[in-house]
Every structure is written in C-alpha cells, then in structure tokens.
Design a protein around this motif. Structure first.
Motif, PDB file in Angstrom:
ATOM      1  N   PHE A  49       0.829  -1.202   0.000  1.00 15.69           N
ATOM      2  CA  PHE A  49       0.000   0.000   0.000  1.00 15.69           C
ATOM      3  C   PHE A  49       0.871   1.264   0.000  1.00 15.69           C
ATOM      4  O   PHE A  49       2.112   1.174  -0.122  1.00 15.69           O
ATOM      5  CB  PHE A  49      -0.962  -0.020   1.203  1.00 15.69           C
ATOM      6  CG  PHE A  49      -2.137  -0.935   0.989  1.00 15.69           C
ATOM      7  CD1 PHE A  49      -3.259  -0.513   0.298  1.00 15.69           C
ATOM      8  CD2 PHE A  49      -2.099  -2.248   1.458  1.00 15.69           C
ATOM      9  CE1 PHE A  49      -4.334  -1.364   0.082  1.00 15.69           C
ATOM     10  CE2 PHE A  49      -3.173  -3.103   1.249  1.00 15.69           C
ATOM     11  CZ  PHE A  49      -4.285  -2.663   0.563  1.00 15.69           C
ATOM     12  N   TYR A  50       0.223   2.385   0.178  1.00  8.27           N
ATOM     13  CA  TYR A  50       0.832   3.710  -0.042  1.00  8.27           C
ATOM     14  C   TYR A  50       0.079   4.644   0.887  1.00  8.27           C
ATOM     15  O   TYR A  50      -0.588   5.566   0.453  1.00  8.27           O
ATOM     16  CB  TYR A  50       0.577   4.028  -1.525  1.00  8.27           C
ATOM     17  CG  TYR A  50       1.269   5.217  -2.146  1.00  8.27           C
ATOM     18  CD1 TYR A  50       2.648   5.359  -2.125  1.00  8.27           C
ATOM     19  CD2 TYR A  50       0.514   6.174  -2.829  1.00  8.27           C
ATOM     20  CE1 TYR A  50       3.251   6.433  -2.758  1.00  8.27           C
ATOM     21  CE2 TYR A  50       1.113   7.235  -3.467  1.00  8.27           C
ATOM     22  CZ  TYR A  50       2.488   7.370  -3.426  1.00  8.27           C
ATOM     23  OH  TYR A  50       3.083   8.435  -4.073  1.00  8.27           O
ATOM     24  N   THR A  59      -2.760  12.454  -5.652  1.00 13.94           N
ATOM     25  CA  THR A  59      -3.763  12.232  -6.703  1.00 13.94           C
ATOM     26  C   THR A  59      -5.158  12.374  -6.081  1.00 13.94           C
ATOM     27  O   THR A  59      -5.329  12.222  -4.870  1.00 13.94           O
ATOM     28  CB  THR A  59      -3.564  10.848  -7.338  1.00 13.94           C
ATOM     29  OG1 THR A  59      -3.465   9.863  -6.301  1.00 13.94           O
ATOM     30  CG2 THR A  59      -2.295  10.810  -8.175  1.00 13.94           C
ATOM     31  N   PRO A  60      -6.182  12.667  -6.924  1.00 12.38           N
ATOM     32  CA  PRO A  60      -7.523  12.954  -6.381  1.00 12.38           C
ATOM     33  C   PRO A  60      -8.136  11.795  -5.594  1.00 12.38           C
ATOM     34  O   PRO A  60      -8.981  11.990  -4.726  1.00 12.38           O
ATOM     35  CB  PRO A  60      -8.360  13.227  -7.639  1.00 12.38           C
ATOM     36  CG  PRO A  60      -7.379  13.537  -8.730  1.00 12.38           C
ATOM     37  CD  PRO A  60      -6.109  12.835  -8.385  1.00 12.38           C
ATOM     38  N   ASN A  61      -7.707  10.558  -5.907  1.00 11.09           N
ATOM     39  CA  ASN A  61      -8.270   9.402  -5.213  1.00 11.09           C
ATOM     40  C   ASN A  61      -7.643   9.150  -3.837  1.00 11.09           C
ATOM     41  O   ASN A  61      -8.195   8.394  -3.034  1.00 11.09           O
ATOM     42  CB  ASN A  61      -8.089   8.143  -6.093  1.00 11.09           C
ATOM     43  CG  ASN A  61      -6.652   7.945  -6.571  1.00 11.09           C
ATOM     44  OD1 ASN A  61      -5.733   8.614  -6.101  1.00 11.09           O
ATOM     45  ND2 ASN A  61      -6.463   7.041  -7.516  1.00 11.09           N
ATOM     46  N   HIS A 101      -9.608   9.027  -0.638  1.00 11.46           N
ATOM     47  CA  HIS A 101     -10.880   8.285  -0.702  1.00 11.46           C
ATOM     48  C   HIS A 101     -10.684   6.780  -0.624  1.00 11.46           C
ATOM     49  O   HIS A 101     -11.634   6.060  -0.297  1.00 11.46           O
ATOM     50  CB  HIS A 101     -11.625   8.651  -1.987  1.00 11.46           C
ATOM     51  CG  HIS A 101     -12.071  10.076  -2.022  1.00 11.46           C
ATOM     52  ND1 HIS A 101     -13.158  10.538  -1.317  1.00 11.46           N
ATOM     53  CD2 HIS A 101     -11.545  11.159  -2.645  1.00 11.46           C
ATOM     54  CE1 HIS A 101     -13.307  11.835  -1.525  1.00 11.46           C
ATOM     55  NE2 HIS A 101     -12.337  12.248  -2.329  1.00 11.46           N
ATOM     56  N   LEU A 102      -9.510   6.314  -0.952  1.00 11.34           N
ATOM     57  CA  LEU A 102      -9.259   4.871  -0.878  1.00 11.34           C
ATOM     58  C   LEU A 102      -7.774   4.623  -0.613  1.00 11.34           C
ATOM     59  O   LEU A 102      -6.930   5.432  -1.003  1.00 11.34           O
ATOM     60  CB  LEU A 102      -9.726   4.160  -2.157  1.00 11.34           C
ATOM     61  CG  LEU A 102      -9.252   4.647  -3.523  1.00 11.34           C
ATOM     62  CD1 LEU A 102      -7.861   4.145  -3.855  1.00 11.34           C
ATOM     63  CD2 LEU A 102     -10.226   4.163  -4.599  1.00 11.34           C
ATOM     64  N   ILE A 156      -4.621   3.385  -1.645  1.00 14.45           N
ATOM     65  CA  ILE A 156      -4.029   2.951  -2.906  1.00 14.45           C
ATOM     66  C   ILE A 156      -3.031   1.819  -2.639  1.00 14.45           C
ATOM     67  O   ILE A 156      -2.234   1.898  -1.711  1.00 14.45           O
ATOM     68  CB  ILE A 156      -3.335   4.141  -3.596  1.00 14.45           C
ATOM     69  CG1 ILE A 156      -4.415   5.099  -4.116  1.00 14.45           C
ATOM     70  CG2 ILE A 156      -2.432   3.674  -4.741  1.00 14.45           C
ATOM     71  CD1 ILE A 156      -3.871   6.343  -4.751  1.00 14.45           C
ATOM     72  N   GLY A 157      -3.126   0.795  -3.446  1.00 15.40           N
ATOM     73  CA  GLY A 157      -2.202  -0.327  -3.308  1.00 15.40           C
ATOM     74  C   GLY A 157      -2.030  -1.024  -4.636  1.00 15.40           C
ATOM     75  O   GLY A 157      -2.698  -0.701  -5.622  1.00 15.40           O
ATOM     76  N   LEU A 189     -16.474   6.352   2.488  1.00 16.15           N
ATOM     77  CA  LEU A 189     -17.566   5.446   2.145  1.00 16.15           C
ATOM     78  C   LEU A 189     -17.726   4.434   3.280  1.00 16.15           C
ATOM     79  O   LEU A 189     -16.762   4.131   3.991  1.00 16.15           O
ATOM     80  CB  LEU A 189     -17.259   4.753   0.815  1.00 16.15           C
ATOM     81  CG  LEU A 189     -17.474   5.674  -0.403  1.00 16.15           C
ATOM     82  CD1 LEU A 189     -16.782   5.124  -1.649  1.00 16.15           C
ATOM     83  CD2 LEU A 189     -18.969   5.877  -0.669  1.00 16.15           C
ATOM     84  N   TYR A 210     -17.796   1.295   3.829  1.00 12.73           N
ATOM     85  CA  TYR A 210     -16.923   0.126   4.054  1.00 12.73           C
ATOM     86  C   TYR A 210     -15.546   0.523   4.574  1.00 12.73           C
ATOM     87  O   TYR A 210     -14.795  -0.336   5.049  1.00 12.73           O
ATOM     88  CB  TYR A 210     -16.807  -0.723   2.772  1.00 12.73           C
ATOM     89  CG  TYR A 210     -15.861  -0.213   1.707  1.00 12.73           C
ATOM     90  CD1 TYR A 210     -16.264   0.733   0.763  1.00 12.73           C
ATOM     91  CD2 TYR A 210     -14.555  -0.677   1.624  1.00 12.73           C
ATOM     92  CE1 TYR A 210     -15.402   1.196  -0.221  1.00 12.73           C
ATOM     93  CE2 TYR A 210     -13.678  -0.221   0.638  1.00 12.73           C
ATOM     94  CZ  TYR A 210     -14.112   0.724  -0.272  1.00 12.73           C
ATOM     95  OH  TYR A 210     -13.251   1.175  -1.232  1.00 12.73           O
ATOM     96  N   LEU A 211     -15.207   1.803   4.498  1.00  9.99           N
ATOM     97  CA  LEU A 211     -13.914   2.295   5.002  1.00  9.99           C
ATOM     98  C   LEU A 211     -14.051   3.174   6.244  1.00  9.99           C
ATOM     99  O   LEU A 211     -13.042   3.557   6.850  1.00  9.99           O
ATOM    100  CB  LEU A 211     -13.201   3.109   3.910  1.00  9.99           C
ATOM    101  CG  LEU A 211     -12.698   2.341   2.698  1.00  9.99           C
ATOM    102  CD1 LEU A 211     -12.166   3.306   1.639  1.00  9.99           C
ATOM    103  CD2 LEU A 211     -11.606   1.342   3.092  1.00  9.99           C
ATOM    104  N   HIS A 250     -10.608  -2.762   2.059  1.00  9.42           N
ATOM    105  CA  HIS A 250     -10.550  -2.298   0.680  1.00  9.42           C
ATOM    106  C   HIS A 250     -10.102  -3.422  -0.263  1.00  9.42           C
ATOM    107  O   HIS A 250     -10.719  -3.644  -1.315  1.00  9.42           O
ATOM    108  CB  HIS A 250      -9.580  -1.115   0.568  1.00  9.42           C
ATOM    109  CG  HIS A 250      -9.545  -0.494  -0.796  1.00  9.42           C
ATOM    110  ND1 HIS A 250     -10.650   0.097  -1.362  1.00  9.42           N
ATOM    111  CD2 HIS A 250      -8.553  -0.399  -1.709  1.00  9.42           C
ATOM    112  CE1 HIS A 250     -10.330   0.536  -2.580  1.00  9.42           C
ATOM    113  NE2 HIS A 250      -9.067   0.237  -2.813  1.00  9.42           N
ATOM    114  N   MET A 251      -9.085  -4.143   0.132  1.00 11.79           N
ATOM    115  CA  MET A 251      -8.506  -5.201  -0.706  1.00 11.79           C
ATOM    116  C   MET A 251      -9.522  -6.284  -1.047  1.00 11.79           C
ATOM    117  O   MET A 251      -9.371  -6.980  -2.052  1.00 11.79           O
ATOM    118  CB  MET A 251      -7.331  -5.798   0.080  1.00 11.79           C
ATOM    119  CG  MET A 251      -6.486  -6.773  -0.669  1.00 11.79           C
ATOM    120  SD  MET A 251      -4.884  -7.093   0.152  1.00 11.79           S
ATOM    121  CE  MET A 251      -5.188  -6.832   1.883  1.00 11.79           C
TER     122      MET A 251
END
Lengths: 410, 410
Positions: free
Chosen positions: B122-123, B144-146, B149-150, B152-153, B279, B281-282, B324-325
């Motif tokens: 992940f990051y 980055t815009p995402n 929100h999540l 990133i991996g 969201l 789930y997170l 998330h994964m």
C-alpha cells in the motif's frame, strides 16, 4: 493424422495426438480424487493410471493430483513424458490397456491444474495499448514513451485465478465520473473482458539470475487462454499512480487445459517489425526460433462471436516478457503464470476487450438478447483458439468461459 | 515484568513473555529440520518440542516446519496457543521442562516462517505520498484525487519476499533520464529502501465475500517490519501507466519474527483525522478498537540511525486496507502479506526512504563512511521498532536487515 490414432478421432480433430494438453479432473464417482488428465479428442486419459498400467517410470510425475511435479521436473522430462503419452495413445498395441482409462470429457469435472505462484499481466499489443491510450488519455500520446522499449507489466492477484467455468461475481467498488463531486460505491457498471494468452512457468530460476531470451523453453511449459476480467469504472478511479488493483483482482479465468509448447512448434511466428533498436537482453533479432505464436482467438458472448483477435500481431513476445521479468534478478517459481496482455489486432473486429470494441461504451454492439456496451448479469463469455499444427492440422486450445452473476450488494 | 518470568530476563526486556513473536529456525546440528520457534529474550523456544514434552493438544499446530498450520487455524487457536506458550514460559513449575528446549538466538538460523501467498503493497502515509508526489510530479498536485478516498495499493512479487539477513543483489534494469535519447541498461544507480510494516493474513476468506473493517482480527494474525527495496531509476522509467514492477520485484525483506496482534493491544492508536467522509466500508469512526498502531521505527545504515518513522501517523489503517482489498470480492489466503507502504512522519528525520530523506539525491547525508544519496554496495540497512506493551513495558519487533551486494553485471 487419423492413421496415427487408434482412438476413433474425427478427421482433423484439433485435440488429436499432435496436441495432448494437460489438465486435472475428478469423476462423479470419486469427486475428491484429483487426477492428472490428458485430453484426446473429446475424452480424457487418466495419465497416472496409464503410467501404472503400462509400467512407466513417469508414474511419479503423472500419478499426482496436480500438474506441479511435472512442471517442476523441467524440459527433458516434459519431452520424455510427451513422447510416452504419444506412444500410449497412438500405438495400436496399447489400445486395450488405454481404452478403459479414457473418460468422456463431458463426464468429468475440471480443476485448476496447478497452484499459481506469482501472476503477472503484460500489456503487449500495440493496437490494444494505442486504443486504451486514446480512450483514457485523449489529450496525450496514445503510447507512453517507455512502451516500445520494454514490455510493460504488473503483478496481479494469484489467489483469484480461477478455472474456466467458474462463475464471476460482479465486483463492487468505488467509481467516480469526472463530474461527480465524490466517489460512489456499488456494483461495477463497466464490467469487461480481456482476451489473453497465459504462459505457465514450469522450471524455477534462482534469485539474482536473469533468464535469457534463449532460455524461454527451459522454463516455460505451455500456454492457455486467459480472460482478465476488468471493472473499467473501478480501474479508472484507482489506477493512478500505482496501477490496476481492485479493478482486476476479483477474478481471472484460465482454461482448464495447458497446451505444451511442444505442440505449438508449427505455430511459431515472427513478431511485428520493431520501431526501435532493443537493448541486448530484449533483442530477439538473432534468435533461432521466432518469438511469436500464430494463435487465432475467438471471443463469444452468449454464443455469438464478437471478436477474433490475432495473437500473431503482439508486439512483445512471451520470451521477451520472461527475459524482462527476470532481468532485475527476480526469480521464477513453478506455477508462475503471466498473461500476454489483451490481444487486439488492427481491425475493429479484432479487438480483445469491450472497452475497445465499444469505444468505452460509445458504440454499443447488438446481440439477439439486446444491445451491449459492457457485460450484463447472466452473460456468458467464452474464448476459444486454434493454432497451426504439424502437417496441416490444427491445434485446439482449451476454452476459457465464465458467466457473470449478480453482485451480492445491489 | 521480571516476576512473571522464571527465565532470567533483563528488566524491561522488549522480548519478554508479553511479546512472544513466532519464527522458524534450524540449528547447526540439524540444518535441514525446520522448527517453529518462539522468541523469549535472546533465546528461542522450540515450540513443537515444548508442546510434546508438556502433552499439549497444540502439538499438531506447533510441531511443524512452518507457521502456516497455526496461521490457518484461526483466531481462537491463536489465542489458546498464546495462552499455553505464556504458561510454559512463566509458570515456575514448567521451568525444568522448558529450559532444555531454549536455544540461544545467536546459535540458530532463522528462515521465512510462512509461505507468502499474495503480496500487496500500500501507499498509506500522507507524508510519504506528498513527498513522492512533489518529487516526481512537481507541476501537479502532490496527492492524486483518489488518495484520500481509498487506500491505494498494488500487487508485488511474493516469490521474492526474503527473510531478514538475506543479501540483496543490486538489480539491473532500464533507466532513462529526461535528457537521454534512449534508455540505457545497467545496475541501478538509485537503490533505495522503504521502511514499512507488513501484516500477515492467517485465516482465509471466501471468494466473493468482502471482509468488513470489524473482522480485521479474525483474519490478520500479526505484523512484522518490512523493507521494500526500490530501484528508483528503474521505477521512474517503467511505472506509467501500470505501476511499479521491476523497480520493486527483485527483493522485499521481512523480519524473521511475526509479532501476534495480541501482543500489541496496548499499542493501538487512533489514526489521523480524515479530511473527507469515507464510504461506509472504510468508515472506521464507529469501530470499537482504534485502527492504528503506535510503532516507533528506527532505520539505520551501517549502524548509524538515519530516520525514525512513526507508524502512528499513517493515514490509512491496516483494517481499512484489508476491507478495501476484499471489497470487490477478492479472497484472502493463509500467507497473504500486505505492506503498509513507506512510513514517513511530518519531520525530515521521520522519512522512511532515501528518496525523501535526500530529496531524490539533491541533499546527501553524511555517514562516517562518506556521503550518501542512495545505497552503495556493501551498505547494511537495518530497521528495528518497538511499541508500548502492557504495564509500561515495551514490545520489540524483530529487526529486518539486509546488505547490498554488487550486481553481477558491472
């Protein structure tokens, strides 16, 4: 070659004795006993039982519940086992012994025949990469500057590689259209396919020791069709800067049959001319054997052919991909699987993804069931392929098929 | 808690009976017999032998050459086995039985204690991602815009995860500076580290069934330090558009010791405030247990401390990463390993990579051996960490160390 087979094959059967792909099956009687099988026509030879009955020293590799021991045994064993199988299935004197060990294909259950170690997916079709670049980055160059200098690839999820026939649950995830203020969550609305060819590593390599172009056949046992299911909406939102993740990791389907490279000697073909001089570890201009494979893929949705991607058009070869993947010293393990990347040819009907075929949904196509941009629940996607075999025959590749079932969240 | 241990531990030993990390070892006498071990102070308990001697029903999980059976057994077994081990190591009546089963740590060889299934990286540090964004994309937004929100991996190579102490061969590969006309090939000239924490999945999950935030402890067994070696020059040229590949896949080092989550109950900490509503789930705002871990990491090169990254500053938690994964239905397998991403805090001396510490080589740092921007051959990188334990104790994490050896190509 019907004269070579005592097994009543139809003339020109693409699964004749010149093919002999490997799989793993169970029967209804013994659903828990996995056995290594070899396909001949529409029947499956119980290879381990045959090895015992015929007193073969290869029973130690064939009387196993998985292809893994044979994969790990290396190229000499692969050749010798194939010779033995060919004899068992073509020499009339063996017919009496072999016939009772053949199971009708439609009577057995097929399983993933190996344990996937690492799964890597490449991006090796210039036509595909150009189409995707135009769709997703319309203001930039279609190909990134590195594309013609190295085979771009990334690691995928090996734990969700499933055998052909496994249902695919529509994945949920985040998506965000450019106009949306925030991402939304739900079942993917852009569920897609990618028609690919997967290469299966048999013999491992040592950490720190790159595998040269010319050693491709020492390590790679065979190939299969692969469908790299892709949720384009999830992928588009997540993939910058570290690449695809959840848009791909929910399922990757492979054929139940692995075609050994030795069955494809007549299918080797030269890759397209290269636009740049390649660095020595990728330069295949002096290789004895052409790096490509002349595989003719057909993609059907609900039985209707939607595309016919030609594998011979791939810019990067499987040998180059293997050399690149290991040039940094990364080791190979038995069961490593790598996908070619989506196979797309230059023509519209040769595109191996719905993203390209419909230009990201702009140009729907017609099925008797109705219009399609991306996949709907209940759709069945089936990929098949053939390659030239010896003496004018065709070598059939095992199909890869899967049905979309609804997401658990609606 | 010296009164709890009959084993002559030093006061405040971070590997006391409140810790009990798991590993796999061999002895010089029997170099081929791998055994499950539990570290106590500077000794290793032969856990399988102890289970036999003490007539424990857990011998079936402990008298094994790998941690995998215990990992797969699930949370109740993890708790019960830990209770048993604690009793064996702290109840004076057991001392006579246990003492002969303890091996000095420096007399054993440690091995990777589990088979890595899928490896994901992940990051998740906002400070790290911001630094990297500023260095590589100076004209764009750092994140980055995402990013918020999540988590990133991306998937990494599980076949090249190696145990602490394994030498790392400097990788070769393509690199291209912006001014170069074409890429060049050679040993990486920007070999870097990434200080991370890795989470180890024990209990698997079903394909198609997401794992909720609250089920983190049902699936994740423990954690270790991880060094995600990175060749920045290879990575920079290859990573657009599909993410890091050869820049990372040559080696990833993990500690030989896995610290069970149960040893870290006193180390749980609240993650930073979130800038956006997440969201559902997170969204961990209503979770009972705080999602972070207060781990204090130290990074040393050739014995000199160069950074002290604080894990408590990570934006995304391990439970969010797991949710998330799997939210797309991807399944978990025993042995799945996921890295947190580079741990960097807000201060310069808290940065977990040389890329950030030297600002991509612009600001060298001093070692007694000379200036460094990236790693030189012979450099030894060692990461250690501690976390708060019960009653004012400290829980030590097993170190991860590795030495750079020259590339075979010069």
């Amino acid at each position: 070659m019907p004269e070579q087979s005592p097994l009543d094959l139809a003339d020109g059967d693409p699964f004749g004795p010149h093919n002999l792909p490997y799989g793993v099956f169970t029967t209804a009687d013994e659903p828990d006993r996995r056995r290594l099988g070899v396909r001949i026509g529409n029947r499956v030879l119980d290879a381990g039982a045959a090895a015992y009955v015929l007193g073969s020293p290869y029973a130690v590799l064939l009387a196993r519940p998985s292809l893994d021991p044979l994969l790990a045994a290396g190229r000499t064993a692969w050749r010798d086992v194939r010779r033995a199988l060919t004899a068992w299935l073509t020499v009339p004197a063996h017919r009496q012994d072999v016939e009772p060990l053949l199971h009708p294909l439609d009577s057995v259950t097929l399983h993933l025949p190996y344990e996937v170690a690492d799964y890597v997916d490449f991006y090796a079709s210039e036509h595909h990469a150009t189409n995707v670049g135009r769709i997703f980055r319309p203001d930039g160059d279609a190909l990134t500057p590195n594309w013609k200098h190295l085979p771009i690839g990334y690691h995928g999820r090996s734990g969700t590689v499933v055998v052909s026939g496994t249902d695919v649950v529509r994945p949920c995830g985040q998506r965000k259209a450019p106009a949306d203020a925030a991402p939304v969550f739900g079942p993917s609305i852009k569920l897609d396919i990618e028609a690919e060819v997967a290469f299966l590593v048999g013999a491992p390599s040592e950490l720190g020791r790159p595998v040269a172009l010319g050693d491709f056949r020492e390590h790679v046992f065979g190939l299969s069709l692969l469908n790299d299911w892709s949720a384009r909406d999830i992928q588009a939102w997540e993939y910058v800067p570290l690449g695809p993740f959840l848009g791909k990791s929910f399922a990757t389907s492979v054929s139940a049959w692995v075609t050994p490279l030795e069955a494809l000697d007549a299918a080797r073909s030269a890759p397209p001319a290269r636009d740049f001089d390649l660095l020595p570890y990728l330069d295949d201009s002096a290789e004895e054997e052409p790096g490509g494979f002349d595989l003719h893929i057909t993609v059907a949705v609900n039985g209707h052919v939607i595309a016919e991607p030609p594998f011979s058009t791939m810019y990067w070869t499987a040998a180059q991909q293997l050399a690149h993947m290991t040039v940094n010293g990364a080791s190979l393990r038995t069961g490593d699987l790598y996908g070619s990347g989506t196979v797309s040819g230059p023509e519209v009907h040769q595109r191996g993804s719905l993203l390209e075929l419909t230009w990201n949904g702009r140009d729907p196509f017609e099925l008797p069931e109705g219009k399609r941009t991306f996949l709907e629940d209940g759709d069945v996607v089936t990929m098949t392929a053939w390659a030239p075999g010896p003496d004018g025959t065709r070598v059939g590749l095992g199909e890869v098929t899967g049905r979309i079932v609804p997401s658990v969240v609606q």
